[in-house]
Design a protein around this motif. Structure first.
Motif, PDB file in Angstrom:
ATOM      1  N   THR A   1      72.351  44.742 116.716  1.00  0.00           N
ATOM      2  CA  THR A   1      71.495  44.133 117.733  1.00  0.00           C
ATOM      3  C   THR A   1      71.087  42.737 117.262  1.00  0.00           C
ATOM      4  OG1 THR A   1      69.478  45.041 116.738  1.00  0.00           O
ATOM      5  CG2 THR A   1      70.572  46.375 118.443  1.00  0.00           C
ATOM      6  N   ASP A   2      70.567  41.942 118.206  1.00  0.00           N
ATOM      7  CA  ASP A   2      70.014  40.648 117.853  1.00  0.00           C
ATOM      8  C   ASP A   2      68.782  40.405 118.711  1.00  0.00           C
ATOM      9  OD1 ASP A   2      71.064  40.168 120.334  1.00  0.00           O
ATOM     10  OD2 ASP A   2      72.572  38.734 119.685  1.00  0.00           O
ATOM     11  N   SER A   3      68.098  39.294 118.476  1.00  0.00           N
ATOM     12  CA  SER A   3      66.882  39.000 119.231  1.00  0.00           C
ATOM     13  C   SER A   3      66.750  37.501 119.422  1.00  0.00           C
ATOM     14  CB  SER A   3      65.649  39.542 118.494  1.00  0.00           C
ATOM     15  OG  SER A   3      65.533  38.961 117.209  1.00  0.00           O
ATOM     16  N   LEU A   4      65.954  37.116 120.429  1.00  0.00           N
ATOM     17  CA  LEU A   4      65.711  35.701 120.700  1.00  0.00           C
ATOM     18  C   LEU A   4      64.948  35.059 119.544  1.00  0.00           C
ATOM     19  CD1 LEU A   4      64.714  35.659 124.466  1.00  0.00           C
ATOM     20  CD2 LEU A   4      66.547  34.319 123.430  1.00  0.00           C
TER      21      LEU A   4
ATOM     22  N   ASN B   1      68.129  37.157 113.788  1.00  0.00           N
ATOM     23  CA  ASN B   1      67.714  38.447 113.213  1.00  0.00           C
ATOM     24  C   ASN B   1      68.679  39.577 113.550  1.00  0.00           C
ATOM     25  OD1 ASN B   1      65.217  37.520 112.023  1.00  0.00           O
ATOM     26  ND2 ASN B   1      64.413  37.382 114.120  1.00  0.00           N
ATOM     27  N   GLU B   2      69.970  39.294 113.424  1.00  0.00           N
ATOM     28  CA  GLU B   2      70.953  40.328 113.739  1.00  0.00           C
ATOM     29  C   GLU B   2      70.924  41.421 112.675  1.00  0.00           C
ATOM     30  OE1 GLU B   2      74.717  38.440 114.292  1.00  0.00           O
ATOM     31  OE2 GLU B   2      73.989  37.175 115.924  1.00  0.00           O
ATOM     32  N   THR B   3      70.921  42.653 113.134  1.00  0.00           N
ATOM     33  CA  THR B   3      70.873  43.779 112.214  1.00  0.00           C
ATOM     34  C   THR B   3      72.235  44.004 111.580  1.00  0.00           C
ATOM     35  OG1 THR B   3      71.414  45.342 113.996  1.00  0.00           O
ATOM     36  CG2 THR B   3      69.081  44.925 113.548  1.00  0.00           C
TER      37      THR B   3
ATOM     38  N   TYR C   1      71.328  33.500 127.130  1.00  0.00           N
ATOM     39  CA  TYR C   1      70.109  34.285 127.340  1.00  0.00           C
ATOM     40  C   TYR C   1      69.445  33.920 128.668  1.00  0.00           C
ATOM     41  CZ  TYR C   1      70.028  36.124 122.548  1.00  0.00           C
ATOM     42  OH  TYR C   1      70.327  36.786 121.377  1.00  0.00           O
TER      43      TYR C   1
END
Length: 281
Positions: free
Chosen positions: A131-134, A242-244, A187
């Motif tokens: 996963t990743d986040s903004l 912040n990619e897991t 996004y």
């Protein structure tokens, strides 16, 4: 791994193949054009626009970039860039006219390393759910500013390496800024404003790459460009987005795979820049 991420990585591979094929055609086309200078981007753009062969190749590159956007929409940035890095193997094989054994030993090793890295990446994703986040807007601006500043500095730098390597590196840094912008643009929302710097990064990076093509082989120029284009966004994927990463052995495999695909580009981007003789009409 989800179906959407799997599809995104397939699209990344398709994009890499198309873009690297286009690089070889662009390289051949610019050899008959006047010298490209980053200090005169409008003159360079005008010369490129008059070349039918270059426009055809650039059209293919643009199509590959659209596919790349689809990959970014479906999969995390670092994973997409790792797959894209494998395209340098395609570039080397095309440069050898489809006969890998004609490549110098160093370039054969680069192809092998890239392919192994891609295979390990696939193994590391088995059963994973990345996963990743903004990112924070300020942090995103710092990364993009660094790419712009680095590309500008390299454009005018007088380094003790071949011009093909210097300009290729400048192109790669600028392309990496474009890739980061593209990931943010997909996004939607307020991030759509980054479409403006996105165009600027890719336009200036393209001119730098054409100049690099005029000073060295396609593998040398595009190799070092690919190194920066993929290494910087891979780092940004982990740090900025912040990619897991998977745990245990899969994490080790993924880290090794990132290292191998970047190492493949390093091997091909050795700044020995084989001499290229300009073609004449």
């Amino acid at each position: 791994m989800s179906t959407s991420i799997s599809l995104g990585l397939v699209l990344a591979l398709v994009s890499a193949i198309v873009v690297n094929w286009a690089y070889t055609r662009e390289h051949d086309a610019v050899l008959v054009l006047p010298p490209m200078s980053p200090r005169q981007p409008l003159r360079a753009a005008a010369a490129l626009a008059r070349s039918r062969g270059w426009l055809t190749a650039f059209g293919a590159e643009s199509a590959g970039w659209i596919v790349y956007l689809g990959a970014l929409r479906l999969a995390p940035l670092a994973l997409v860039q790792a797959v894209s890095a494998s395209g340098i193997a395609v570039l080397a094989i095309i440069g050898a006219r489809g006969h890998p054994m004609r490549l110098p030993r160093r370039e054969r090793l680069a192809v092998a390393v890239s392919v192994v890295g891609l295979g390990l990446l696939g193994l590391s994703l088995a059963g994973a759910h990345p996963t990743d986040s903004l990112p924070d807007g300020v942090h995103a601006a710092i990364w993009l500013g660094a790419c712009a500043g680095g590309g500008a500095a390299l454009s005018v730098a007088r380094l003790k390496i071949a011009p093909a390597a210097t300009l290729g590196l400048a192109a790669g840094v600028l392309f990496s800024g474009g890739d980061l912008s593209a990931k943010l643009v997909v996004y939607g929302g307020i991030w759509l404003v980054l479409a403006v710097p996105l165009v600027g990064f890719y336009a200036l990076g393209s001119i730098q790459l054409q100049g690099a093509f005029q000073h060295g082989a396609a593998v040398t120029a595009a190799g070092i460009a690919t190194l920066a284009t993929n290494a910087i966004p891979i780092a940004a994927g982990v740090v900025l987005f912040n990619e897991t990463m998977p745990g245990g052995a899969s994490r080790v495999l993924q880290i090794v795979s990132f290292g191998l695909v970047v190492a493949g580009a390093v091997l091909l981007s050795q700044p020995r820049a084989r001499h290229v003789t300009k073609k004449t009409n």
